[in-house]
Scaffold this active site. Structure first.
Site: not given
Length: 522
Positions: A294, A328
């Site tokens: 990720e 994020c």
């Protein structure tokens, strides 16, 4: 170990209500307790052995740089190799432990973490610069991951009952999900408990053993988690704790022939490097390494003229500046239809100007960024922004003995500007104007990332098109683009945001296992 625990239906861990004075006092007491334990030295965990090294990683409080959180022993390649051999040996016994028994360790860990919830949150407040709510949510998510993955492993172990194969005469066919082997777990610093815990326990409950290399800015909270897993009786060698340099230890383990998988959360650049290194087959390697990555995002909120503008503005500010934009999923872009642009911008600036900066332990809305490198990088982007848009709020350093930056808003930013294209990972919001809602969606999609997004509208036809055309892994309608809940919003993105894995989702453990079909004539 007792393996007869009744598995209750899954429910997310509730958040603490800090509007209640007793909860504020409880957190303050936890912070005082943790402060009394600062400055200790912490070992590596290699099997049952706790190794103190001369070389240390020193963790400091980003909100008060004179305060040392702790000094964590630092692994080198020789110790990484020793940890690998220990993990390989432990795997031979751990893989034979039943899924139910592996899950039992996790249920015990969740219960213990829940009992010490404020203590874990307090350490995060001091080590990572989170305020009370952000830290509490992080700890709650860690508990959620532990319980969710424990239940998921039990479900996968019973899949022949819950999702039976098509039956044919004369054969008994079954499918089972077996562990991969030894994995390298490399979590980020921005969710130093939740993501570290989720990445680790998902691998462990699947029957793998792991080498956990925590982020160098938040290694003490990772150690606290590893110590908790030892306390609940997890066999030595299942989790091996090896803080160290990415260039020395991280690369060494990524290229190691016995590494079966690498689970990584962090920047695009490091994620791509790991993927490239892992793709090369080392001498003696007999599998293709699996990479679960990720890698961040350039997330945005689109607002059209039919939207609830107050709700949209509040969501933009919450998404952009929660934990100083160091997520994020942070909404670092806002794209607003021109007919309501000025009105929304005015509201966004007003909300932003209400955010006060200060010590996280005093629960200010805006705290520090994580370290000097982040501080310098974000300030550089602010200078870039001054030539790419109109400075509307913030724009520089904030007061405090730490890495404080004012929540900053730029307006009239081109969709092609660096502020709209590059992940800043700090308290900087870029706002762009679109002629209509279709152009706004096109501007949102004009990025190499694809993690989270949000669309504000009251027009159902437009919402239907947005649901189909906004290209990101997690799309939210009429709410902020941060705040994914385990089991509710499986999390992971497209394109340069990673490998499309969905943490906290029902297929995640399949990434950490391999399906074995057995067929027997009867």
């Amino acid at each position: 170990m007792n393996t007869n625990t009744i598995v209750k239906p899954y429910a997310n861990e509730p958040f603490t209500n800090f509007a209640l004075e007793e909860n504020v006092k409880a957190m303050q007491a936890a912070i005082a307790k943790v402060k009394g334990e600062l400055g200790q030295d912490y070992p590596l965990y290699i099997g049952a052995e706790k190794v103190m090294t001369e070389a240390k990683i020193t963790s400091i409080n980003p909100g008060n740089v004179d305060e040392v959180i702790g000094r964590v022993s630092k692994a080198d390649q020789a110790l990484a190799e020793k940890a690998m051999n220990t993990a390989l040996e432990t795997f031979e016994s751990w893989k034979k432990v039943s899924a139910r028994e592996r899950a039992e360790y996790l249920f015990k860990a969740a219960a213990l973490m829940r009992a010490r919830k404020h203590e874990f949150s307090a350490l995060m407040i001091l080590e990572s610069g989170k305020n009370y709510v952000e830290a509490d949510v992080d700890t709650a998510e860690a508990i959620d991951f532990i319980e969710f993955y424990a239940r998921e492993m039990i479900r996968l172990s019973q899949i022949n009952e819950t999702q039976p194969l098509v039956k044919i005469p004369g054969e008994n066919n079954q499918i089972s999900y077996i562990p991969l082997g030894v994995g390298v777990v490399i979590p980020p610093w921005n969710f130093p408990l939740a993501i570290c815990v989720g990445m680790t326990v998902s691998a462990v409950v699947s029957g793998n053993t792991v080498l956990l290399k925590p982020a160098s800015t938040t290694p003490v909270i990772a150690h606290k988690f590893v110590a908790l897993m030892e306390e609940v009786g997890l066999p030595a060698g299942v989790i091996n704790f090896i803080p160290g340099s990415g260039a020395e230890v991280g690369d060494y383990l990524t290229t190691h022939p016995k590494t079966r998988f690498i689970s990584f959360t962090g920047s695009k650049e490091i994620g791509l490097r790991i993927n490239k290194l892992a793709a090369d087959v080392a001498p003696g390697q007999i599998w293709i390494k699996r990479v679960i990555a990720e890698m961040g995002g350039k997330d945005g909120i689109v607002v059209d003229e039919t939207a609830d503008l107050d709700a949209a503005a509040a969501a933009i500010v919450a998404s952009a500046f929660g934990f100083q934009g160091q997520k994020c999923s942070a909404g670092s872009r806002a794209i607003i239809v021109e007919s309501v642009y000025d009105e929304v911008v005015e509201k966004v600036v007003a909300y932003t100007n209400k955010l006060q900066s200060g010590l996280p332990e005093e629960n200010f809305a805006a705290g520090p960024v994580i370290d000097k490198a982040s501080y310098d990088r974000v300030l550089d982007y602010i200078e870039i922004g001054k030539s790419e848009g109109t400075l509307l709020a913030g724009g520089g350093k904030a007061e405090g003995n730490g890495y404080y930056i004012q929540p900053t808003v730029f307006g009239d930013v081109s969709g092609k500007a660096r502020l709209m294209q590059e992940e800043i990972f700090g308290p900087v919001l870029a706002i762009a104007k679109a002629k209509d809602w279709k152009q706004a969606i096109a501007m949102y999609n004009d990025t190499e990332f694809g993690l989270t997004g949000s669309y504000f509208s009251s027009d159902e036809d437009r919402i239907a098109e947005a649901l189909e055309t906004v290209h990101c892994g997690n799309l939210y309608i009429n709410r902020k683009c941060t705040g994914a809940l385990v089991g509710v919003h499986p999390f992971g993105g497209f394109n340069m945001s990673g490998t499309d894995s969905k943490a906290g989702g029902y297929d995640y453990l399949m990434l950490l296992t391999q399906a074995k079909l057995t067929s027997r004539k009867v």
